[in-house]
Design a protein around this motif. Structure first.
Motif, PDB file in Angstrom:
ATOM      1  N   ASP A 187      -1.389   5.630 -10.156  1.00  0.00           N
ATOM      2  CA  ASP A 187      -1.927   6.173  -8.907  1.00  0.00           C
ATOM      3  C   ASP A 187      -2.263   5.062  -7.908  1.00  0.00           C
ATOM      4  OD1 ASP A 187      -1.655   8.635 -10.066  1.00  0.00           O
ATOM      5  OD2 ASP A 187      -3.785   8.864 -10.583  1.00  0.00           O
ATOM      6  N   ALA A 188      -2.826   3.959  -8.415  1.00  0.00           N
ATOM      7  CA  ALA A 188      -3.159   2.843  -7.527  1.00  0.00           C
ATOM      8  C   ALA A 188      -1.901   2.227  -6.921  1.00  0.00           C
ATOM      9  CB  ALA A 188      -3.963   1.788  -8.282  1.00  0.00           C
ATOM     10  N   HIS A 189      -0.843   2.121  -7.721  1.00  0.00           N
ATOM     11  CA  HIS A 189       0.420   1.570  -7.211  1.00  0.00           C
ATOM     12  C   HIS A 189       1.015   2.469  -6.130  1.00  0.00           C
ATOM     13  CE1 HIS A 189       4.209  -0.577  -7.179  1.00  0.00           C
ATOM     14  NE2 HIS A 189       4.849   0.540  -7.459  1.00  0.00           N
ATOM     15  N   LEU A 190       1.007   3.783  -6.366  1.00  0.00           N
ATOM     16  CA  LEU A 190       1.548   4.708  -5.370  1.00  0.00           C
ATOM     17  C   LEU A 190       0.710   4.706  -4.091  1.00  0.00           C
ATOM     18  CD1 LEU A 190       2.496   7.754  -7.651  1.00  0.00           C
ATOM     19  CD2 LEU A 190       4.020   6.027  -6.678  1.00  0.00           C
ATOM     20  N   ALA A 191      -0.621   4.620  -4.253  1.00  0.00           N
ATOM     21  CA  ALA A 191      -1.475   4.586  -3.070  1.00  0.00           C
ATOM     22  C   ALA A 191      -1.236   3.317  -2.266  1.00  0.00           C
ATOM     23  CB  ALA A 191      -2.947   4.680  -3.495  1.00  0.00           C
ATOM     24  N   ALA A 192      -1.041   2.192  -2.943  1.00  0.00           N
ATOM     25  CA  ALA A 192      -0.768   0.939  -2.237  1.00  0.00           C
ATOM     26  C   ALA A 192       0.544   1.026  -1.455  1.00  0.00           C
ATOM     27  CB  ALA A 192      -0.731  -0.217  -3.228  1.00  0.00           C
ATOM     28  N   LEU A 193       1.564   1.626  -2.045  1.00  0.00           N
ATOM     29  CA  LEU A 193       2.841   1.773  -1.349  1.00  0.00           C
ATOM     30  C   LEU A 193       2.699   2.666  -0.116  1.00  0.00           C
ATOM     31  CD1 LEU A 193       5.334   2.217  -4.333  1.00  0.00           C
ATOM     32  CD2 LEU A 193       4.971   0.176  -2.931  1.00  0.00           C
ATOM     33  N   ARG A 194       1.978   3.768  -0.287  1.00  0.00           N
ATOM     34  CA  ARG A 194       1.833   4.694   0.833  1.00  0.00           C
ATOM     35  C   ARG A 194       1.063   4.051   1.987  1.00  0.00           C
ATOM     36  NH1 ARG A 194      -2.375   7.741   2.082  1.00  0.00           N
ATOM     37  NH2 ARG A 194      -3.332   7.380   0.042  1.00  0.00           N
ATOM     38  N   ILE A 195      -0.026   3.357   1.678  1.00  0.00           N
ATOM     39  CA  ILE A 195      -0.837   2.761   2.742  1.00  0.00           C
ATOM     40  C   ILE A 195      -0.100   1.586   3.384  1.00  0.00           C
ATOM     41  CG2 ILE A 195      -3.018   1.584   3.201  1.00  0.00           C
ATOM     42  CD1 ILE A 195      -4.268   3.246   1.007  1.00  0.00           C
ATOM     43  N   THR A 196       0.716   0.887   2.624  1.00  0.00           N
ATOM     44  CA  THR A 196       1.513  -0.198   3.208  1.00  0.00           C
ATOM     45  C   THR A 196       2.495   0.351   4.240  1.00  0.00           C
ATOM     46  OG1 THR A 196       1.310  -1.521   1.190  1.00  0.00           O
ATOM     47  CG2 THR A 196       3.118  -2.069   2.688  1.00  0.00           C
ATOM     48  N   VAL A 197       3.111   1.488   3.927  1.00  0.00           N
ATOM     49  CA  VAL A 197       4.023   2.121   4.894  1.00  0.00           C
ATOM     50  C   VAL A 197       3.260   2.552   6.142  1.00  0.00           C
ATOM     51  CG1 VAL A 197       5.531   4.110   5.269  1.00  0.00           C
ATOM     52  CG2 VAL A 197       5.637   2.849   3.107  1.00  0.00           C
ATOM     53  N   GLU A 198       2.067   3.106   5.949  1.00  0.00           N
ATOM     54  CA  GLU A 198       1.260   3.505   7.101  1.00  0.00           C
ATOM     55  C   GLU A 198       0.846   2.294   7.938  1.00  0.00           C
ATOM     56  OE1 GLU A 198      -2.018   5.695   5.580  1.00  0.00           O
ATOM     57  OE2 GLU A 198      -0.823   7.440   4.983  1.00  0.00           O
ATOM     58  N   ALA A 199       0.556   1.164   7.254  1.00  0.00           N
ATOM     59  CA  ALA A 199       0.208  -0.050   7.994  1.00  0.00           C
ATOM     60  C   ALA A 199       1.392  -0.543   8.829  1.00  0.00           C
ATOM     61  CB  ALA A 199      -0.251  -1.128   7.015  1.00  0.00           C
ATOM     62  N   ASP A 200       2.606  -0.498   8.256  1.00  0.00           N
ATOM     63  CA  ASP A 200       3.796  -0.902   9.016  1.00  0.00           C
ATOM     64  C   ASP A 200       4.026   0.018  10.214  1.00  0.00           C
ATOM     65  OD1 ASP A 200       4.152  -2.922   7.209  1.00  0.00           O
ATOM     66  OD2 ASP A 200       5.616  -1.814   5.989  1.00  0.00           O
ATOM     67  N   ALA A 201       3.807   1.314  10.001  1.00  0.00           N
ATOM     68  CA  ALA A 201       3.989   2.257  11.120  1.00  0.00           C
ATOM     69  C   ALA A 201       2.965   2.010  12.222  1.00  0.00           C
ATOM     70  CB  ALA A 201       3.884   3.690  10.597  1.00  0.00           C
ATOM     71  N   ALA A 202       1.714   1.735  11.841  1.00  0.00           N
ATOM     72  CA  ALA A 202       0.680   1.457  12.848  1.00  0.00           C
ATOM     73  C   ALA A 202       0.984   0.166  13.591  1.00  0.00           C
ATOM     74  CB  ALA A 202      -0.688   1.373  12.165  1.00  0.00           C
ATOM     75  N   HIS A 203       1.523  -0.816  12.887  1.00  0.00           N
ATOM     76  CA  HIS A 203       1.866  -2.091  13.539  1.00  0.00           C
ATOM     77  C   HIS A 203       2.994  -1.888  14.555  1.00  0.00           C
ATOM     78  CE1 HIS A 203       2.141  -6.419  13.967  1.00  0.00           C
ATOM     79  NE2 HIS A 203       3.463  -6.330  13.803  1.00  0.00           N
TER      80      HIS A 203
END
Length: 224
Positions: free
Chosen positions: A37-53
């Motif tokens: 779950d932690a790995h999947l959450a990290a991947l999802r938030i990383t994608v959101e960070a790239d989109a926000a950037h």
């Protein structure tokens, strides 16, 4: 067996279970689930960070990156916990295989004593297996470090006990002869070899059947 020998065999049950590694199956499953779950959450938030950037929301992107780093750190902690718990379960499997015969003898001796003396108030057999203290006080990281250290200590103690157990030999009555073999051999299941079957017997037809076949062949030749 005499009652005295049955009593001795029955009393070995708490001795055999006392050095068992603790059951850690539930904690191992939780650690694996948490790491996933932690790995999947990290991947999802990383994608959101790239989109926000890409949208120019740099502050929000930094917050997402910070949260993703926290999830990655949590994933690593879960993995360390998983590794220690998996090693404990491997020790548990070795213990079960090594002591299976002795534990079954103790249970069989208990059943035989109850059959012979039904009026005797026999106390139930109770396992002396240690419990895993996974709910250690403190923050999760500190508790995990203490749990891993505790499991490492248990592993060393179990390895030493297992080595001693597997090195005990049965002495011969005559001291001039060598040992008779291992005192505690590991329980092994019988191999599943192919079942040997005899060849099918040859069936010889009766004389009447041979005559009928001859007549049938003659009729077919005449018809042709």
């Amino acid at each position: 067996m005499r009652d005295g020998l049955l009593l001795c065999l029955r009393d070995t049950y708490p001795i055999e279970t006392a050095w068992a590694p603790p059951w850690a199956g539930d904690e191992l499953r939780q650690a694996r689930t948490g790491a996933r779950d932690a790995h999947l959450a990290a991947l999802r938030i990383t994608v959101e960070a790239d989109a926000a950037h890409r949208r120019g929301e740099h502050e929000k992107a930094r917050q997402h990156q910070s949260l993703a780093s926290s999830y990655l750190a949590m994933h690593d902690i879960y993995r360390e916990r998983e590794t220690a718990l998996a090693a404990t379960m491997e020790d548990r499997t070795d213990w079960e295989r090594t002591t299976r015969q002795q534990r079954q003898l103790a249970v069989a001796a208990d059943a035989e004593l109850r059959r012979r003396h039904p009026d005797q108030p026999w106390p139930p057999l109770r396992s002396a297996e240690p419990e895993l203290d996974s709910d250690m006080p403190g923050q999760y990281i500190e508790a995990t470090s203490r749990l891993i250290e505790d499991l490492a200590t248990r592993h060393r103690e179990f390895a030493a006990k297992l080595a001693d157990r597997q090195s005990i030999m049965i002495p011969a009555e005559d001291p001039d002869f060598g040992d008779l073999g291992l005192a505690f051999s590991a329980w092994t299941t019988a191999g599943k070899d192919a079942i040997l079957q005899p060849p099918q017997p040859e069936i010889v037809p009766s004389q009447r059947i041979l005559e009928l076949l001859t007549d049938r062949d003659r009729d077919m030749e005449l018809s042709d």
